[in-house]
Motif scaffolding. Sequence first.
Motif, short mmCIF file in Angstrom:
data_model
loop_
_atom_site.label_atom_id
_atom_site.label_comp_id
_atom_site.label_asym_id
_atom_site.label_seq_id
_atom_site.Cartn_x
_atom_site.Cartn_y
_atom_site.Cartn_z
N ASP A 196 -12.09 -22.08 15.05
CA ASP A 196 -10.81 -21.81 14.40
C ASP A 196 -9.64 -22.42 15.16
O ASP A 196 -8.49 -22.24 14.76
CB ASP A 196 -10.60 -20.30 14.28
N ALA A 197 -9.91 -23.09 16.27
CA ALA A 197 -8.83 -23.65 17.08
C ALA A 197 -8.15 -24.78 16.32
O ALA A 197 -8.75 -25.47 15.51
CB ALA A 197 -9.38 -24.18 18.41
N SER A 198 -6.87 -24.97 16.59
CA SER A 198 -6.14 -26.07 15.98
C SER A 198 -6.72 -27.38 16.48
O SER A 198 -7.10 -27.51 17.65
CB SER A 198 -4.66 -25.97 16.34
N ILE A 199 -6.80 -28.35 15.58
CA ILE A 199 -7.38 -29.64 15.94
C ILE A 199 -6.48 -30.76 15.46
O ILE A 199 -5.61 -30.56 14.61
CB ILE A 199 -8.79 -29.80 15.32
N ARG A 200 -6.69 -31.93 16.04
CA ARG A 200 -5.99 -33.14 15.61
C ARG A 200 -6.90 -34.32 15.90
O ARG A 200 -7.96 -34.18 16.52
CB ARG A 200 -4.67 -33.30 16.34
N GLU A 201 -6.48 -35.52 15.42
CA GLU A 201 -7.27 -36.70 15.65
C GLU A 201 -7.25 -37.11 17.12
O GLU A 201 -6.28 -36.87 17.84
CB GLU A 201 -6.75 -37.86 14.79
N TYR A 202 -8.33 -37.70 17.56
CA TYR A 202 -8.46 -38.15 18.95
C TYR A 202 -7.45 -39.25 19.26
O TYR A 202 -7.20 -40.13 18.44
CB TYR A 202 -9.89 -38.67 19.18
N ARG A 203 -6.86 -39.14 20.46
CA ARG A 203 -5.96 -40.18 20.96
C ARG A 203 -6.51 -40.73 22.26
O ARG A 203 -7.17 -40.01 23.01
CB ARG A 203 -4.55 -39.61 21.20
N VAL A 204 -6.23 -41.99 22.53
CA VAL A 204 -6.72 -42.61 23.75
C VAL A 204 -6.22 -41.82 24.96
O VAL A 204 -5.03 -41.53 25.08
CB VAL A 204 -6.24 -44.08 23.85
N GLY A 205 -7.14 -41.45 25.84
CA GLY A 205 -6.80 -40.66 27.01
C GLY A 205 -7.14 -39.20 26.90
O GLY A 205 -7.11 -38.47 27.89
N ASP A 206 -7.48 -38.71 25.68
CA ASP A 206 -7.87 -37.31 25.52
C ASP A 206 -9.19 -37.04 26.24
O ASP A 206 -10.06 -37.91 26.33
CB ASP A 206 -8.02 -36.97 24.04
N ASP A 207 -9.32 -35.82 26.74
CA ASP A 207 -10.54 -35.40 27.39
C ASP A 207 -11.65 -35.28 26.35
O ASP A 207 -11.53 -34.54 25.36
CB ASP A 207 -10.31 -34.05 28.09
N LEU A 208 -12.76 -35.99 26.55
CA LEU A 208 -13.85 -35.98 25.57
C LEU A 208 -14.52 -34.61 25.47
O LEU A 208 -15.19 -34.32 24.48
CB LEU A 208 -14.90 -37.04 25.96
N ARG A 209 -14.31 -33.78 26.48
CA ARG A 209 -14.89 -32.43 26.39
C ARG A 209 -14.18 -31.56 25.37
O ARG A 209 -14.64 -30.47 25.04
CB ARG A 209 -14.84 -31.76 27.77
N ARG A 210 -13.02 -32.03 24.86
CA ARG A 210 -12.28 -31.25 23.87
C ARG A 210 -12.58 -31.71 22.44
O ARG A 210 -11.94 -31.28 21.50
CB ARG A 210 -10.77 -31.37 24.16
N VAL A 211 -13.59 -32.59 22.30
CA VAL A 211 -13.96 -33.05 20.95
C VAL A 211 -14.53 -31.88 20.15
O VAL A 211 -15.38 -31.13 20.62
CB VAL A 211 -14.99 -34.20 21.03
#
Length: 436
Positions: A196-211
């Motif tokens: 249920d957490a808020s999500i958004r599209e991946y951006r360069v530099g984002d931590d891959l563990r938050r996918v």
Amino acid sequence: MRAGATRPTARGWAFCVVGLLALVGAPALGQRDILRIGVLLLVLVLVAAWSTHRAVRTLELVSRSKDELVEAGVTSTVRLEVLGRAGAGVRLVLEDAVPLALGGTARLPVPRLREGETLDLEYRVRSEVRGSYPLGPASVVAGDLFGLVRARRVLGTPVVLDVLPRVHPLTELSLGELGGTRGSSGGASAAAAPDDASIREYRVGDDLRRVHWRSTARRGTVMVRLDEHPGRPDVVVLLDTREGAHRGRGAGSSLEWAVSAAASATAHLQRRRHRVRLLHDGAYDPPSELDETSAARGIMRSLARLGTGARDGLARSVTELGRTEATLLVAVLGDVDEDDVAPLLAARPLGVPALAVLLRTGDWASAPAARARGERDDRTGPDRLDRARLVLSRAGWRTAVAGPEDTVPQVWARLTRLDARSDHPSSPPPAREVPS
């Protein structure tokens, strides 16, 4: 004296000169007594050199310990453990190289030790200014009883002592009281499940563990969570370290005040289980992949070692801030005008409460110590600072102005009180709090 050297002292050199003159002149004068005296003086120097050179080889540095975290203005203890033998006839002193800012070289006499016996030695250090200071290397210095020869031997290697900025206790802060739309850590403790957490599209530099893999599979594009740990909001502390944006020198400079304010806010929010990241000179510190304990220590060590940054450091930090999701923004700004703070309005995440401390840096240049040095600063003034504060206040920021006469707790209290939003930038500052 060079490390590992054995050399005569001034008295020892005098003995050598007199002894050599006696050896050369006594035969010509036919004075056997003078010859004997010359031989005796040279023998004394040779025996002293042998005994001191041998004595410095009998000690070894077993361990060195220091306080893990030391705050400016607080006395800390450094402990040294040595192993070996120290007999009679030679004076042994353990010297540890210490910067003058911490008190200067420590000299610790070594008493008599039996073979294989250990000895614990300690000394105290204190610095009024944060920084990263080398300790060591330690050296054992041996001297004979007559003061003819000194021998030195280096033990161990240097270590670094980080003196952290002063951390002040601050008043309680609730994100809900600041008008944010994301709530405080306490109010969000009963958070929703990760799906249920808020999500958004991946951006360069984002931590891959938050996918967020379920949303990624459903939407066909990589999606990441806005908050990796629901109920544990990210707080960004933005610190303005630009070269030329601060005035004053040493512990009484505006930069030191700003660093102390950032450290106090960081420690205050971390104790309330917020995840805090420090943003300065266009980069976050520490990296996001560190665990919370390491991140907390990393921020303080970074603040201890921090110096002035590039002139475009604030602009680069604002650009980086625009790519960040946060629950609270705290900015400590040096010499700014409305053009400097205008980009902050667009970089501030939507609905996130924001606090800003603006420093009257010109007052630091006008402080008594600066006036005594003949320093003047006509580049900063109340008009440009008021305009910068007005820009931020009209955009919903809570602002407070600080000068060298203000303490960090006083400014924080003005910044976080419930009626702070109604303070007009050009109105006189509230009265200083008087302890009851």
